[in-house]
Structure formats: C-alpha cells, structure tokens
Design a protein around this motif. Structure first.
Motif: not given
Length: 287
Positions: A106-113, A161-168, A193-198, A240-241
């Motif tokens: 879920i945290p990796m599915l929040d993009f800025s644009n 998951e690897e795609i999502l991490i790289r895109v993040q 780092w925070l996107s994975l450890n917040y 937000n999450m």
C-alpha cells in the motif's frame, strides 16, 4: 494466477478474475486490438501499464495526456479506464500487469503525479527503463506458463513488488513538493528509506543513523527541501496511509493504526481527527 493464458485479456469485456495476470498489447493502426478500452467503473484490481513503443492516449477530454516509451501508468482499483492508440501515432505497444495489492504494498502505491485518479510516472533513464521492461517480460512469461503453483505465484508477486519499489524510487527522484525540486541526495535516500520503514517506531536519531548522517544536519536539510519538519512529515505520511487503508481494506481500525506505526489507538484516532476533521470510523463510513 491460473494456467494457460490466451489473448482473451486483450479484448474488451474480458473478466479479470485472476489474482494477478500480465501481458503485452501490440496495437497497430487499423489492425488487431486497435480499439479503445473503456471501463467506466474501473476494475476490481490495479493495473500498471508500461509503454514500450509508439504513443498511447489516456482519456479524451480536458484530462487527456499522452504516453510514450518509458511512461508508466498506474490505474488504481475502481478508477475509470479510457485509453487507446493516439490517432497521430501508427502504433502503441504496452505491457501491463493486473494485480490485487498485498497489504505491505500500500505505501508503494502512492505516487506524486496523477490525472483524474490515474498515476503517471515518466522513466527518463534508459537503463532503468530496460530493467523495468525486463521485469514486465518475466511477469508475462510466468502468466503464459502452463504450470500453476505457489512457487510461481510467489515469484510473480516478487516481480510486482520489485517493479513497485523501483518505480517508487523513480517517483521520489522526480517528485516536487510545493514547487521545490528535491535535489539533495541525502533527502532522496531518506524518503526512499522512510517509504519502507515509516511504520516502525522511529526517532530522528534512528533515521540519521540509518542514513549515516548527523541528526541536526538531517533535520536542517529535510526542512529546507520539504518545507516541513522531519517528524511532522512522518506523522502526515502515516495518517495518509491510514486514510488509504481505511478506504481499501476492511481491517479493524486498531489494526490499521498498528500497520502505519501507532501502538496507541486512542492517540492515533486523536491525530487522525485533527488532520481530517473526522474520526477514523466516520471517515470510513462517509467515504
């Protein structure tokens, strides 16, 4: 993931009832697949779409935008779909993956644009594009395999998951907040780092140690780049999450609070109401 996958998903009206599925759609003007996909109610899962050749078009109104090689589009669940080959282009080839997110994604599915609920991430580095394209290729290969077992499904999920991490990581580097470009490499790494450890119990010292930088230097740089203190940003991100999880899951509120980093449910509810003007329960009920 099921057994043999034929080209049925490329046709309008296909019922995507698999947990995850992927493919490639080669569109050539006036040939096979040269039609627009129109799903007014969106889908029950998410789709990520990577353009590898030609030009596609998303929407056909004031929200219209074009996608070219290296552009990645993310359609969240229930968001309407309307896309096809741009009429000025003779072709549009895109690879896609349909999936249901695991909770930790879920945290990796929040993009800025985003435009009209659809996220767009433009991959400018050709080496990064090639790597992500290879991952899409691996996912497509697994979708077409005749076997179906837990090991292959887990491999498919690992690829997503690897795609999502790289895109993040790409999105973080492209991200602009309040008109200020995030250019400091220490802050880019901190955000990654925070996107994975917040969701962990964190102090400024913990974060600074992970980044191998002094606490005061980190706080100063973070506020200069993000225009908000570090710990306040973390709290905002957690809330937000939590708001997203309230809407897309049926998990108990106490469980959601824990997932985003709050061990005290009452404290979480107090912060949530202060930010959104509603208790977590009312927020979920109203939306």
């Amino acid at each position: 993931m099921t057994g043999t996958i034929y080209d049925a998903p490329l046709f309008p009206g296909y019922n995507f009832n698999e947990f995850c599925l992927s493919g490639e759609t080669p569109i050539v003007k006036n040939a096979s697949y040269d039609w627009w996909i129109n799903r007014p109610n969106g889908m029950n899962g998410w789709i990520i779409n990577l353009t590898i050749d030609g030009t596609g078009q998303i929407w056909d109104d004031e929200n219209t935008f074009l996608v070219n090689k290296g552009d990645l589009v993310v359609f969240p669940d229930s968001v309407p779909h309307l896309f096809g080959r741009n009429e000025k282009s003779s072709k549009w080839t895109h690879r896609w993956i349909y999936f249901h997110p695991l909770p930790q994604w879920i945290p990796m599915l929040d993009f800025s644009n985003s435009v009209n609920g659809v996220y767009i991430i433009r991959i400018k580095d050709n080496n990064i594009f090639q790597k992500i394209n290879e991952l899409f290729g691996e996912a497509i290969y697994l979708s077409y395999t005749h076997e179906s077992n837990s090991l292959l499904t887990n491999l498919f999920l690992n690829i997503i998951e690897e795609i999502l991490i790289r895109v993040q990581l790409i999105d973080t580097q492209n991200h602009k907040t309040l008109g200020i470009s995030i250019t400091d490499t220490d802050i880019i790494k901190t955000l990654q780092w925070l996107s994975l450890n917040y969701q962990k119990e964190l102090s400024v010292t913990d974060i600074a140690d992970a980044m191998d930088i002094g606490s005061q230097v980190l706080c100063k740089k973070f506020k200069e780049q993000m225009q908000i203190p570090l710990m306040r940003w973390i709290n905002n991100h957690r809330l937000n999450m939590a708001a997203k999880l309230l809407l897309i899951t049926k998990s108990p509120i106490k469980e959601i609070a824990s997932q985003v980093g709050y061990t005290d449910n009452l404290y979480f509810s107090k912060l949530f109401k202060k930010k959104y003007g509603l208790s977590p329960k009312l927020y979920r009920d109203i939306h």
